[in-house]
Motif scaffolding. Structure first.
Motif, PDB file in Angstrom:
ATOM      1  N   ARG A 103      29.399  -9.199  -1.970  1.00  0.00           N
ATOM      2  CA  ARG A 103      28.548  -9.864  -2.966  1.00  0.00           C
ATOM      3  C   ARG A 103      27.717 -10.972  -2.340  1.00  0.00           C
ATOM      4  N   LEU A 108      24.817  -9.322  -0.497  1.00  0.00           N
ATOM      5  CA  LEU A 108      23.802  -8.792  -1.406  1.00  0.00           C
ATOM      6  C   LEU A 108      23.059  -9.878  -2.176  1.00  0.00           C
ATOM      7  N   VAL A 126      19.521  -9.873   5.545  1.00  0.00           N
ATOM      8  CA  VAL A 126      19.647  -8.484   5.105  1.00  0.00           C
ATOM      9  C   VAL A 126      18.289  -7.812   5.181  1.00  0.00           C
ATOM     10  N   PRO A 137      18.574 -12.072   0.246  1.00  0.00           N
ATOM     11  CA  PRO A 137      18.809 -10.642  -0.015  1.00  0.00           C
ATOM     12  C   PRO A 137      18.128 -10.133  -1.277  1.00  0.00           C
ATOM     13  N   THR A 138      17.958 -10.997  -2.285  1.00  0.00           N
ATOM     14  CA  THR A 138      17.340 -10.540  -3.532  1.00  0.00           C
ATOM     15  C   THR A 138      15.886 -10.125  -3.338  1.00  0.00           C
ATOM     16  N   ALA A 177      15.992  -6.371  -2.850  1.00  0.00           N
ATOM     17  CA  ALA A 177      16.937  -5.673  -3.724  1.00  0.00           C
ATOM     18  C   ALA A 177      16.509  -4.235  -3.991  1.00  0.00           C
ATOM     19  N   ILE A 187      17.821  -1.630  -1.615  1.00  0.00           N
ATOM     20  CA  ILE A 187      19.278  -1.578  -1.499  1.00  0.00           C
ATOM     21  C   ILE A 187      19.869  -0.794  -2.664  1.00  0.00           C
ATOM     22  N   TYR A 205      23.561  -0.258  -4.567  1.00  0.00           N
ATOM     23  CA  TYR A 205      24.869  -0.937  -4.632  1.00  0.00           C
ATOM     24  C   TYR A 205      25.747  -0.265  -5.673  1.00  0.00           C
ATOM     25  N   VAL A 263      25.340   0.074  -0.206  1.00  0.00           N
ATOM     26  CA  VAL A 263      26.582  -0.709  -0.143  1.00  0.00           C
ATOM     27  C   VAL A 263      27.541  -0.179  -1.204  1.00  0.00           C
TER      28      VAL A 263
END
Length: 327
Positions: free
Chosen positions: A55, A58, A70, A76-77, A80, A83, A85, A162
């Protein structure tokens, strides 16, 4: 930065991540480097800090201290939409049709709804679930619903996927399907990182792992490097019970029936064979086994962490059996 991989070649880079909850340190100085296109496992028992670590990576929660990057971004956002998840606690709207649920998850990642619907139906067809496209989630078995959410995790074609305990609750058949899917993603260049308390999944799938116990990471790196921390084990069967050859095997060798078990001497197998032959041991069989990841885990994390890992796996298996019995 990783000692062996340039920062630009890393999908995830984290240094010194710390997270506390109400005075309890859940994650304590975690370092992780995940090469792009690799399959990376975070291996540890329940409560070790796996979910909290994911968490933080991410951007779902922020670390109290430490550094993370990331896909080249410190926030990381900001990435997003690149990604996918799959959280450990899964959930879909029960009244939604399977294809609509996938389209909805795609829309959350910026895919137009019409395109998401097309992709959703295509994915369901590709994975043998086309017949369920118009069924409501509440009408699906737990395993099928998990597959729908998994496809929703991949529908926007992410660069990084992830999974948090992705094998939990799946039967052996669906676990095999998921393993094949993970390998297929990596073959296409997608980076996959997943947490697990089952050593077999990490050993079969992962290029690299991080072993986590008590919020700390005592080892992070290639699976082979973890196993190479222990010397190979020898199983020797001899015709002779005693003689000069006995000096060739370690004093702490274990004798069971006709077999001797011991760690391969640092000098290697050739001097050992020579000494056994010249000492008239009468070799009937000799095998050398490389230590498995379980042995490496015990050596690195300790007996207590290994027992906790086994208990976590046992608890998960019992929960899956109970849920299957209730269906």
């Amino acid at each position: 930065m990783s000692d062996n991989v340039p920062s630009a070649e890393l999908a995830i880079e984290a240094r010194g991540l710390v997270k506390r909850f109400d005075g309890f340190t859940a994650v304590d100085g975690v370092d992780i480097s995940v090469p792009r296109g690799s399959i990376y496992g975070i291996l540890g028992p329940n409560g070790a800090g796996k979910t909290t670590t994911l968490r933080m990576l991410l951007g779902i929660i922020d670390p109290d201290s430490g550094y993370r990057r990331v896909l080249g971004h410190e926030r990381p956002t900001e990435v997003a939409r690149r990604i996918g998840y799959l959280p450990e606690e899964r959930g879909l709207y029960p009244a939604m049709k399977a294809s609509e649920a996938i389209a909805f998850l795609a829309a959350l990642r910026g895919v137009p709804l019409k395109e998401g619907r097309r992709r959703g139906r295509d994915l369901l067809e590709q994975h043998g679930l086309g017949y369920a496209a118009d069924r409501q989630i509440r009408q699906l078995s737990k395993g099928m619903a998990q597959q729908v959410q998994l496809l929703g995790t991949l529908v926007h074609e992410p660069d990084l996927v992830v999974f948090d305990e992705p094998f939990s609750g799946l039967d052996a058949l669906n676990q095999g399907k998921l393993e094949r899917m993970i390998r297929s993603l990596a073959e296409r260049g997608t980076t996959v990182i997943f947490s697990t308390h089952v050593i077999a999944h990490a050993e079969r799938l992962c290029d690299q792992i991080a072993i986590i116990a008590g919020g700390k990471v005592p080892f992070a790196g290639p699976v082979d490097a973890a196993r190479d921390r222990l010397r190979p084990q020898v199983r020797l069967e001899t015709r002779a019970q005693d003689g000069p050859w006995r000096a060739a095997i370690p004093a702490d060798a274990r004798h069971e029936g006709r077999f001797w078990f011991f760690t391969l001497p640092e000098s290697g197998v050739e001097p050992l064979l020579r000494a056994l032959i010249e000492g008239d041991a009468g070799i009937l069989s000799l095998s050398i086994e490389r230590p498995g990841l379980h042995d490496a885990f015990v050596s690195i994390a300790g007996e207590a962490a290994a027992r906790a890992l086994e208990e976590s796996a046992q608890e998960a298996a019992e929960r899956a059996t109970e849920k299957k019995g209730r269906r």
